[in-house]
Design a protein around this motif. Structure first.
Motif, short mmCIF file in Angstrom:
data_model
loop_
_atom_site.label_atom_id
_atom_site.label_comp_id
_atom_site.label_asym_id
_atom_site.label_seq_id
_atom_site.Cartn_x
_atom_site.Cartn_y
_atom_site.Cartn_z
N ALA A 181 0.81 -1.22 0.00
CA ALA A 181 0.00 0.00 0.00
C ALA A 181 0.85 1.27 0.00
CB ALA A 181 -0.93 0.01 1.22
N ARG A 182 2.06 1.19 0.52
CA ARG A 182 2.91 2.38 0.55
C ARG A 182 3.34 2.81 -0.84
NH1 ARG A 182 7.75 1.21 2.83
NH2 ARG A 182 7.37 -0.97 2.29
N TYR A 183 3.20 1.90 -1.82
CA TYR A 183 3.57 2.23 -3.19
C TYR A 183 2.36 2.62 -4.02
CZ TYR A 183 8.25 0.47 -2.34
OH TYR A 183 9.52 0.29 -1.84
N ALA A 184 1.20 2.78 -3.39
CA ALA A 184 0.01 3.18 -4.13
C ALA A 184 0.28 4.49 -4.86
CB ALA A 184 -1.18 3.34 -3.18
N GLY A 185 0.13 4.45 -6.16
CA GLY A 185 0.41 5.64 -6.96
C GLY A 185 1.84 5.73 -7.42
N SER A 186 2.70 4.84 -6.95
CA SER A 186 4.11 4.94 -7.34
C SER A 186 4.31 4.71 -8.82
CB SER A 186 4.95 3.92 -6.55
OG SER A 186 5.01 4.27 -5.19
N LEU A 187 3.43 3.88 -9.41
CA LEU A 187 3.60 3.60 -10.82
C LEU A 187 3.33 4.83 -11.67
CD1 LEU A 187 2.07 0.04 -11.19
CD2 LEU A 187 4.38 0.73 -10.58
N HIS A 188 2.69 5.83 -11.09
CA HIS A 188 2.49 7.07 -11.86
C HIS A 188 2.88 8.28 -11.02
CE1 HIS A 188 -1.41 7.29 -9.65
NE2 HIS A 188 -1.52 6.02 -10.00
N GLY A 189 4.10 8.23 -10.54
CA GLY A 189 4.68 9.40 -9.89
C GLY A 189 4.53 9.48 -8.40
N GLY A 190 4.33 8.34 -7.72
CA GLY A 190 4.20 8.35 -6.27
C GLY A 190 5.53 8.59 -5.59
N ALA A 191 5.48 8.64 -4.24
CA ALA A 191 6.67 8.99 -3.47
C ALA A 191 7.68 7.85 -3.41
CB ALA A 191 6.27 9.41 -2.06
N MET A 192 7.21 6.60 -3.37
CA MET A 192 8.10 5.46 -3.25
C MET A 192 8.65 5.11 -4.64
SD MET A 192 8.03 4.87 0.00
CE MET A 192 8.52 3.20 0.38
N THR A 193 9.92 4.81 -4.71
CA THR A 193 10.59 4.66 -6.00
C THR A 193 11.00 3.22 -6.27
OG1 THR A 193 12.78 5.01 -5.05
CG2 THR A 193 11.53 6.98 -5.71
N ALA A 194 11.43 2.99 -7.51
CA ALA A 194 11.95 1.68 -7.88
C ALA A 194 13.15 1.33 -7.02
CB ALA A 194 12.32 1.68 -9.36
N HIS A 195 14.00 2.30 -6.74
CA HIS A 195 15.18 2.06 -5.91
C HIS A 195 14.77 1.54 -4.54
CE1 HIS A 195 18.40 3.17 -3.06
NE2 HIS A 195 19.20 2.83 -4.06
N GLU A 196 13.74 2.15 -3.94
CA GLU A 196 13.29 1.72 -2.63
C GLU A 196 12.67 0.33 -2.69
OE1 GLU A 196 12.05 5.85 -0.42
OE2 GLU A 196 11.10 5.39 -2.34
N ALA A 197 11.92 0.06 -3.74
CA ALA A 197 11.31 -1.26 -3.88
C ALA A 197 12.37 -2.34 -4.00
CB ALA A 197 10.40 -1.29 -5.11
N ILE A 198 13.39 -2.09 -4.80
CA ILE A 198 14.48 -3.07 -4.96
C ILE A 198 15.20 -3.28 -3.63
CG2 ILE A 198 16.77 -3.37 -5.99
CD1 ILE A 198 15.61 -2.13 -8.56
N ASN A 199 15.48 -2.20 -2.93
CA ASN A 199 16.19 -2.33 -1.66
C ASN A 199 15.37 -3.13 -0.65
OD1 ASN A 199 18.53 -1.59 0.04
ND2 ASN A 199 16.99 -0.50 1.25
N GLU A 200 14.06 -2.88 -0.60
CA GLU A 200 13.22 -3.61 0.34
C GLU A 200 13.13 -5.09 -0.03
OE1 GLU A 200 10.40 -0.06 2.10
OE2 GLU A 200 9.49 -1.54 0.77
N VAL A 201 13.08 -5.39 -1.30
CA VAL A 201 13.05 -6.79 -1.74
C VAL A 201 14.36 -7.49 -1.40
CG1 VAL A 201 13.16 -8.22 -3.83
CG2 VAL A 201 11.26 -6.64 -3.50
#
Length: 424
Positions: free
Chosen positions: A255-275
Motif C-alpha cells: 500500500a505504501r507504493y500506491a500511486g508509485s507507478l504514476h509518480g508516487g513517493a516510493m521509488t523503484a530504488h526503494e522497492a528493490i532495496n526492500e526486496v
C-alpha cells in the motif's frame, strides 16, 4: 551455554509447501537456534544458518571453512538434483586462496568492461522494445514477457551468444535452480551451449566478453572459461529476473507504493532495496564446509559437512524499519549480495539492469495492476531461489507501435552484430 535442540526431522526446503511460505519455514527453523537441519532434496541434508551474525561470521571465516565441496560431494549420488548448483567446478565460487583470486580477477575485469552508461542505454532500449510487444494488449505476464527476456538479452549481447541459443541458456539456468529431476540435464545443456561458444571464440576472437576472458592474463583454458561464463550467467540471469519480478510484485501489492507507478513517493530504488532485505532472489546459498571438526555458534560441525546461509532468514533478523533505521544494533547491510571474499562481483550491473527495467516499465504502463489476487500467485519450487512462476498484470492498452517498430529495427541491427563492442 544453552544446548542445541535438534528438530525431529530436517525441514524440507523443496516442493510447493516451502515455495508458498518460506517465512514460516524460517520461523520454525529459528526455534532450534542459529543453525538448523534442512533437506534440500530427497536424501540431501544440510545445516542452514538463519541468524544474521552467524551468517556474517561464516561468510568471512576462511580459516575454519572452505568453499571446495569435493569432500561433501563424494557422499552424494552423482545424479543428485542439487549438484548443478553445489557440485564442484573450476570456478571462483568453489575455490579458495590463490586459485579463487585468479578466477575472481578474470571475472571482475570482465564485468568492469560493462560500462554503466552503455549498459543502461542498452537495457532501456531493449526494455522499450519488449514493452512495445505487449503494451497494446492491455495485459501481460511480466515474468515470461519481460523480466526473463531482458537479462537474457544482456548476456546474449555482451558474451556474443548466438541469438538462437538464448532460450537454451535460460532453460538451463532455470532447471539448475529448480533442483528437480531434470536439473543435471538442464545444466549439461547450458554447458554445451557455452562450450560451443568458447571453442568458436578461441578459433576466431571477437570484441565480446567471451573473447576477453579467453585472452585474460589469468590464462584460463577452455574449460575454465566455460565454467566462469556459466557461473556468471547462472548467478546473473535468474537472480536478476527474480529481482525484477519480486520488486514489481512489491510495488503492485504494498500500500505504501500506491500511486508509485504514476509518480508516487516510493521509488523503484526503494522497492528493490526492500526486496533485497525481505525477498532476496537468491534466498539460500553461500555453501561452506568445515575444514575440520569444530563448534560454530554453539553447534558441533563435522569436517566436510554442508552448511548453507539463508540470506532471506538472516536478513529478516536485521531488516530496516520503515524509517530506514536498522532494527538491530550493528546490522547495517542486508546479505542479498553475500559477504566476505565471495561477495557477489556483479552487484552494480544487476542493480542497474533491475532499476532500468522497472523504471522503463512503470513509466510506460503507469496504471498496471495485478490481474489475479496476490495470494493466487505461484512460486517456483527449489531450495535456493525466491522466484515467481508468473506475474500477470492488466493495464490500459498503450499504442506504442511506432516506437516499438523503431526500437525493433534498431534491435535487429544491434542483434545482428552478435555482441557489444569491447575494447578499442
Amino acid at each position: 551455554m544453552t544446548p542445541y535442540v535438534q528438530p525431529p526431522e530436517p525441514l524440507a526446503l523443496y516442493g510447493p509447501e516451502f515455495a508458498a511460505d518460506p517465512r514460516d519455514h524460517y520461523r520454525r527453523l529459528r526455534e532450534h537456534g542459529p543453525l538448523a537441519p534442512v533437506r534440500l532434496a530427497p536424501g540431501i541434508d544440510a545445516l542452514l544458518v538463519t541468524d544474521y551474525q552467524a551468517a556474517v561470521d561464516l561468510l568471512r571465516d576462511t580459516h575454519t571453512f572452505t568453499k571446495d565441496p569435493r569432500a561433501w560431494q563424494a557422499t552424494v549420488p552423482d545424479d543428485s538434483p542439487v549438484l548443478p548448483v553445489l557440485g564442484h567446478r573450476p570456478t571462483a565460487l568453489f575455490s579458495d586462496g590463490d586459485v579463487h583470486a585468479r578466477y575472481r580477477d578474470a571475472i571482475n575485469d570482465s564485468l568492469a568492461l560493462m560500462e554503466p552508461h552503455v549498459l543502461r542505454a542498452e537495457v532501456a532500449r531493449v526494455a522499450r522494445r519488449l514493452i512495445g510487444e505487449f503494451a497494446a494488449a492491455g495485459d501481460a505476464d511480466l515474468i515470461a514477457q519481460y523480466a526473463r527476456r531482458l537479462p537474457l538479452h544482456v548476456f546474449v549481447t555482451w558474451f556474443g551468444v548466438e541469438p538462437g541459443d538464448g532460450e537454451r541458456i535460460v532453460n538451463g539456468i532455470a532447471g539448475m535452480f529448480n533442483s528437480t529431476e531434470n536439473a543435471t540435464t538442464a545444466y549439461a545443456d547450458l554447458v554445451e551451449v557455452v562450450t560451443e561458444l568458447v571453442a568458436a571464440r578461441r578459433a576466431r576472437p571477437r570484441r565480446d566478453l567471451t573473447s576477453y576472458l579467453l585472452g585474460h592474463p589469468a590464462g584460463l583454458d577452455n574449460d575454465e572459461t566455460v565454467r566462469q561464463i556459466t557461473l556468471i550467467m547462472s548467478a546473473g540471469h535468474d537472480p536478476t529476473t527474480n529481482l525484477i519480478g519480486n520488486a514489481l510484485l512489491h510495488m503492485l501489492t504494498d500500500a505504501r507504493y500506491a500511486g508509485s507507478l504514476h509518480g508516487g513517493a516510493m521509488t523503484a530504488h526503494e522497492a528493490i532495496n526492500e526486496v533485497l532485505w525481505q525477498d532476496p532472489p537468491l534466498a539460500n546459498l553461500g555453501a561452506h564446509y568445515p575444514r575440520h571438526d569444530t563448534e560454530f555458534h554453539g553447534v558441533r560441525l563435522r569436517a566436510g559437512q554442508l552448511v548453507l546461509v539463508s540470506y532471506a532468514a538472516a536478513n529478516t533478523r536485521s531488516a530496516p524499519g520503515p524509517s530506514g533505521s536498522a532494527v538491530r544494533s550493528g546490522a547495517s547491510a542486508h546479505l542479498a549480495w553475500s559477504a566476505g571474499p565471495h561477495r557477489c562481483p556483479a552487484k552494480q550491473p544487476a542493480l542497474l539492469i533491475a532499476m532500468t527495467a522497472i523504471e522503463q516499465l512503470t513509466s510506460q504502463l503507469c496504471d498496471a495492476e495485478l490481474a489475479v489476487p496476490a495470494g493466487g500467485l505461484k512460486w517456483r519450487p527449489g531450495p535456493f531461489h525466491r522466484a515467481l512462476i508468473r506475474l500477470p498484470v492488466r493495464f490500459t492498452p498503450v499504442d506504442m507501435s511506432a516506437e516499438a517498430h523503431r526500437h525493433r529495427t534498431a534491435g535487429e541491427a544491434a542483434d545482428g552484430q552478435q555482441a557489444v563492442s569491447i575494447g578499442p
